[in-house]
Enzyme design. Structure first.
Site, mmCIF file in Angstrom:
data_model
loop_
_atom_site.group_PDB
_atom_site.id
_atom_site.type_symbol
_atom_site.label_atom_id
_atom_site.label_comp_id
_atom_site.label_asym_id
_atom_site.label_seq_id
_atom_site.Cartn_x
_atom_site.Cartn_y
_atom_site.Cartn_z
ATOM 1 N N HIS A 29 -7.602 -5.566 -0.349
ATOM 2 C CA HIS A 29 -6.418 -4.726 -0.148
ATOM 3 C C HIS A 29 -5.462 -5.349 0.858
ATOM 4 O O HIS A 29 -4.243 -5.357 0.636
ATOM 5 C CB HIS A 29 -6.858 -3.346 0.329
ATOM 6 N N SER B 118 0.826 -1.200 0.000
ATOM 7 C CA SER B 118 0.000 0.000 0.000
ATOM 8 C C SER B 118 0.867 1.260 0.000
ATOM 9 O O SER B 118 1.645 1.476 -0.925
ATOM 10 C CB SER B 118 -0.960 -0.047 1.195
ATOM 11 N N ASP C 130 -9.731 -5.007 -4.702
ATOM 12 C CA ASP C 130 -9.163 -4.036 -3.769
ATOM 13 C C ASP C 130 -10.081 -2.811 -3.713
ATOM 14 O O ASP C 130 -10.230 -2.100 -4.703
ATOM 15 C CB ASP C 130 -7.759 -3.633 -4.236
#
Length: 318
Positions: A298, A139, A269
């Site tokens: 995610h 991320s 996601d």
């Protein structure tokens, strides 16, 4: 993204969690550093101090080829525990740090941008004199890795992996019409500023791990561990970090990277939408492999750790 807190356990459970988090946070606040590593009673605490005086906490386990993990927003090095234990068992040296303002690192008021994140990572790799390292970022950590490689060169790096990562650019602009409207990120900041503790329950209980999908089986342990990590960090760092991960354009950074990069992303996601991230990053990189996971959320390094770890190991050994 709002979701009612599970009734099970009631107030006593919440009281226990809050008390535990406060006690843990108090124990984890680092004293003034006089050396990169020091001992407090039976505890060994590893920190480095950056050129602007910020203490960065890190874990460094094992021997062998180093793997350096960069965590997502607003978490800490603890988010990589499953991966670190897995790769330690396979003979690697595993390293993870708490980003400035996060976890056990200094809750400094400034420097919450990708350049500082990359510089802090460079200071850590130089301090540990890492060579032939593999950098893995999830991320926001994926953006940190990309900016580090572009800004500080790749002489210490063998390979890199970006997982559910924010590059090339998250926010919608004229040049990036597929991005998310700025109002989405403004809304995140508003929740940080008003009731961070509640938001840090709702976010993992909902879209972060895909627990809001029909038929999803949520884990209260995973949710509360996310909450624990988030609440250890500083509100200012988390507030500013939203701008850092959403508005930083990594297009030119990606073009500079020459080492092999594995780009991993789930097509479900809900935080960093797949179509405007992974395929575009893979196209901009000179030496990339794109691996798409059907239905993965995610937070797939946690919910799908067996699959992600096995694919990472294959890439490392290739």
């Amino acid at each position: 993204m709002r979701r009612k807190r599970a009734a099970e356990g009631g107030a006593s459970r919440r009281d226990f969690l809050v008390t535990s988090a406060v006690a843990f946070g108090a124990a984890a606040i680092p004293a003034r550093a006089t050396a990169p590593a020091r001992t407090q009673g039976a505890r060994s605490v590893n920190t480095i101090t950056t050129k602007d005086g910020v203490e960065i906490f890190y874990k460094d386990w094992g021997k062998g080829q180093p793997i350096v993990f960069s965590h997502g927003w607003p978490l800490s090095a603890d988010d990589w525990d499953t991966q670190m234990l897995f790769f330690l068992k396979h003979g690697y040296r595993v390293i993870a740090h708490d980003r400035r303002g996060h976890g056990r690192s200094t809750q400094v008021g400034g420097g919450h941008d990708m350049d500082h994140y990359a510089d802090d990572l460079a200071a850590l790799t130089a301090h540990l004199n890492l060579k032939g390292a593999v950098h893995v970022g999830h991320s926001t950590g994926g953006g940190e890795v990309v900016r580090y490689l572009a800004r500080h060169g790749q002489s210490r790096v063998a390979k890199a992996v970006i997982i559910s990562a924010v590059p090339p650019l998250m926010v919608k602009t004229a040049a990036n019409p597929g991005g998310l409207p700025k109002e989405v990120f403004d809304g995140l900041q508003a929740q940080i500023a008003t009731n961070r503790a509640q938001f840090y329950y709702d976010f993992p209980a909902g879209p972060f791990y895909g627990y809001n999908r029909p038929g999803a089986k949520s884990s209260q342990g995973v949710i509360w561990n996310w909450w624990r990590q988030g609440m250890m960090g500083g509100a200012k760092a988390h507030y500013d970090g939203i701008v850092a991960f959403s508005q930083t354009d990594f297009t030119e950074d990606l073009k500079k990277i020459t080492v092999p990069v594995l780009v991993m992303h789930g097509d479900d996601d809900q935080i960093v939408p797949y179509a405007d991230s992974a395929p575009l990053s893979a196209k901009l990189l000179k030496n990339s492999t794109l691996k798409t996971y059907k239905g993965f959320p995610h937070g797939m390094p946690t919910t799908e750790a067996d699959t992600i770890n096995a694919d990472l190991l294959t890439f490392l050994k290739a």
